[in-house]
Design an enzyme around this catalytic site. Structure first.
Site, PDB file in Angstrom:
ATOM      1  N   ASP A  33     -28.333   2.309 -52.649  1.00  0.00           N
ATOM      2  CA  ASP A  33     -29.702   2.545 -53.098  1.00  0.00           C
ATOM      3  C   ASP A  33     -30.230   1.320 -53.822  1.00  0.00           C
ATOM      4  O   ASP A  33     -29.515   0.352 -54.058  1.00  0.00           O
ATOM      5  CB  ASP A  33     -29.741   3.738 -54.069  1.00  0.00           C
ATOM      6  CG  ASP A  33     -29.301   5.027 -53.401  1.00  0.00           C
ATOM      7  OD1 ASP A  33     -29.831   5.326 -52.336  1.00  0.00           O
ATOM      8  OD2 ASP A  33     -28.413   5.704 -53.957  1.00  0.00           O
ATOM      9  N   LYS A  55     -35.564   2.857 -51.874  1.00  0.00           N
ATOM     10  CA  LYS A  55     -36.975   2.503 -51.722  1.00  0.00           C
ATOM     11  C   LYS A  55     -37.446   1.847 -53.007  1.00  0.00           C
ATOM     12  O   LYS A  55     -37.085   2.289 -54.099  1.00  0.00           O
ATOM     13  CB  LYS A  55     -37.812   3.737 -51.426  1.00  0.00           C
ATOM     14  CG  LYS A  55     -37.568   4.856 -52.415  1.00  0.00           C
ATOM     15  CD  LYS A  55     -38.652   5.886 -52.392  1.00  0.00           C
ATOM     16  CE  LYS A  55     -38.367   6.974 -53.406  1.00  0.00           C
ATOM     17  NZ  LYS A  55     -39.471   7.677 -53.937  1.00  0.00           N
ATOM     18  N   MET A 169     -35.191  10.853 -64.806  1.00  0.00           N
ATOM     19  CA  MET A 169     -36.340  10.777 -63.882  1.00  0.00           C
ATOM     20  C   MET A 169     -37.633  11.290 -64.520  1.00  0.00           C
ATOM     21  O   MET A 169     -38.386  12.040 -63.894  1.00  0.00           O
ATOM     22  CB  MET A 169     -36.043  11.586 -62.605  1.00  0.00           C
ATOM     23  CG  MET A 169     -35.040  10.903 -61.712  1.00  0.00           C
ATOM     24  SD  MET A 169     -34.848  11.744 -60.140  1.00  0.00           S
ATOM     25  CE  MET A 169     -33.831  13.118 -60.621  1.00  0.00           C
TER      26      MET A 169
HETATM   27  N1  SAH Z   1     -26.857  10.043 -60.049  1.00  0.00           N
HETATM   28  C1  SAH Z   1     -27.504   9.332 -61.144  1.00  0.00           C
HETATM   29  C2  SAH Z   1     -28.908   9.843 -61.392  1.00  0.00           C
HETATM   30  C3  SAH Z   1     -29.870   9.566 -60.266  1.00  0.00           C
HETATM   31  S1  SAH Z   1     -31.521  10.008 -60.642  1.00  0.00           S
HETATM   32  C4  SAH Z   1     -26.625   9.442 -62.392  1.00  0.00           C
HETATM   33  O1  SAH Z   1     -25.694  10.257 -62.431  1.00  0.00           O
HETATM   34  O2  SAH Z   1     -26.852   8.651 -63.311  1.00  0.00           O
HETATM   35  C5  SAH Z   1     -32.170   8.459 -61.220  1.00  0.00           C
HETATM   36  C6  SAH Z   1     -32.400   8.553 -62.709  1.00  0.00           C
HETATM   37  O3  SAH Z   1     -31.187   8.294 -63.410  1.00  0.00           O
HETATM   38  C7  SAH Z   1     -33.383   7.535 -63.253  1.00  0.00           C
HETATM   39  O4  SAH Z   1     -34.712   7.957 -63.100  1.00  0.00           O
HETATM   40  C8  SAH Z   1     -32.982   7.524 -64.722  1.00  0.00           C
HETATM   41  O5  SAH Z   1     -33.471   8.676 -65.384  1.00  0.00           O
HETATM   42  C9  SAH Z   1     -31.475   7.653 -64.638  1.00  0.00           C
HETATM   43  N2  SAH Z   1     -30.814   6.344 -64.636  1.00  0.00           N
HETATM   44  C10 SAH Z   1     -30.119   5.782 -63.636  1.00  0.00           C
HETATM   45  N3  SAH Z   1     -29.602   4.581 -64.010  1.00  0.00           N
HETATM   46  C11 SAH Z   1     -29.987   4.413 -65.309  1.00  0.00           C
HETATM   47  C12 SAH Z   1     -29.762   3.386 -66.273  1.00  0.00           C
HETATM   48  N4  SAH Z   1     -29.043   2.303 -65.991  1.00  0.00           N
HETATM   49  N5  SAH Z   1     -30.308   3.545 -67.505  1.00  0.00           N
HETATM   50  C13 SAH Z   1     -31.019   4.642 -67.811  1.00  0.00           C
HETATM   51  N6  SAH Z   1     -31.249   5.638 -66.956  1.00  0.00           N
HETATM   52  C14 SAH Z   1     -30.751   5.533 -65.715  1.00  0.00           C
END
Ligand code: SAH
Length: 239
Positions: A33, A55, A169
């Site tokens: 991704d 995307k 998110m």
């Molecule tokens: N599977 C992922 C979540 C995917 S949804 C997990 O377990 O972390 C994507 C969301 O994850 C983003 O909108 C944000 O809210 C969060 N996110 C992902 N990477 C991040 C990061 N490095 N710092 C803060 N939030 C993050």
């Protein structure tokens, strides 16, 4: 031939699991991704095919059907495929859908969990999710909703659960979410810590309150931590 649904962790390559790193180092194909960091992608052999199914904001998304089709096609071709997902593959990441599609197509798969940003972002900001004798739970919620439809989440009920609330998110909608949490009974001065790009060299931390978070201008990808412990910074504790 196996498709590995691998959690990449929150960004810092050091937070990828040993199992994930081993699989990456010997895969034929990486399907990733937008949030996958280049340092982690570089762990795959130079010869490995890299397929970006992420995307950029505003671009047409690659449909989940198309992603499933790539995984099935590469798997059936006999390749060792790493499907790399930010954080954990089963936390708001459609890992369940991809696993079902692979099972339906008869492609062997394995899930390799990752450190979710729901856990890593608070830690990176020095915020404990629970506290003995004080905070007994944390609730992880998505702030995403389909355009034009009402939120599927009952924020007022979540306000009443107690404990820490972690919202992913939500950067575009956090003001409205905060309003609903206050309507559900949370105090306007409830501490909120927002962490953007946690554990990467772009990490930013904003410390604010529920009534002010909507105006704080926090940008995605951000994790919001709401509750009394969000007012703590373990890096600033008196020695
Ligand atoms: N599977 C992922 C979540 C995917 S949804 C997990 O377990 O972390 C994507 C969301 O994850 C983003 O909108 C944000 O809210 C969060 N996110 C992902 N990477 C991040 C990061 N490095 N710092 C803060 N939030 C993050």
């Amino acid at each position: 031939m196996t498709v590995y649904l691998v959690g990449a962790g929150p960004g810092d390559p050091g937070l990828l699991t040993v199992r994930g790193a081993e699989l990456l180092a010997r895969c034929d194909v990486v399907v990733h991704d937008r949030l996958a960091g280049s340092a982690i992608l570089d762990m795959a052999p130079e010869s490995a095919e890299r397929v970006n199914v992420g995307k950029a904001p505003g671009d047409a998304p690659v449909s989940q059907e198309d992603i499933n089709a790539v995984l099935i096609e590469r798997g059936l071709a006999g390749h060792e495929v790493v499907r790399l997902k930010g954080g954990d593959p089963f936390v708001f990441a459609r890992g369940g859908e991809e696993a079902q599609a692979l099972a339906g197509a008869g492609v062997p798969f394995e899930v390799v969990p990752g450190i979710s940003s729901a856990l890593a972002a608070p830690a990176a900001a020095g915020v404990p999710l629970t506290m003995r004798h004080e905070v007994f739970s944390f609730t992880v919620v998505t702030g995403h909703q389909s355009p034009g439809s009402a939120s599927p989440v009952d924020w007022r009920a979540i306000a009443k659960v107690g404990g820490t609330i972690v919202v992913l998110m939500a950067a575009a909608r956090i003001g409205g979410i905060a309003d609903e949490l206050m309507e559900g009974g949370l105090a306007p001065d409830t501490p909120v810590t927002a962490v953007t790009w946690a554990t990467t060299d772009r990490q930013e931390v904003v410390r604010t309150t529920l009534v002010e978070v909507g105006a704080a201008g926090v940008k995605a990808p951000a994790t919001f931590v709401i509750g009394s412990t969000a007012g703590i910074d373990i890096n600033q504790l008196p020695q």
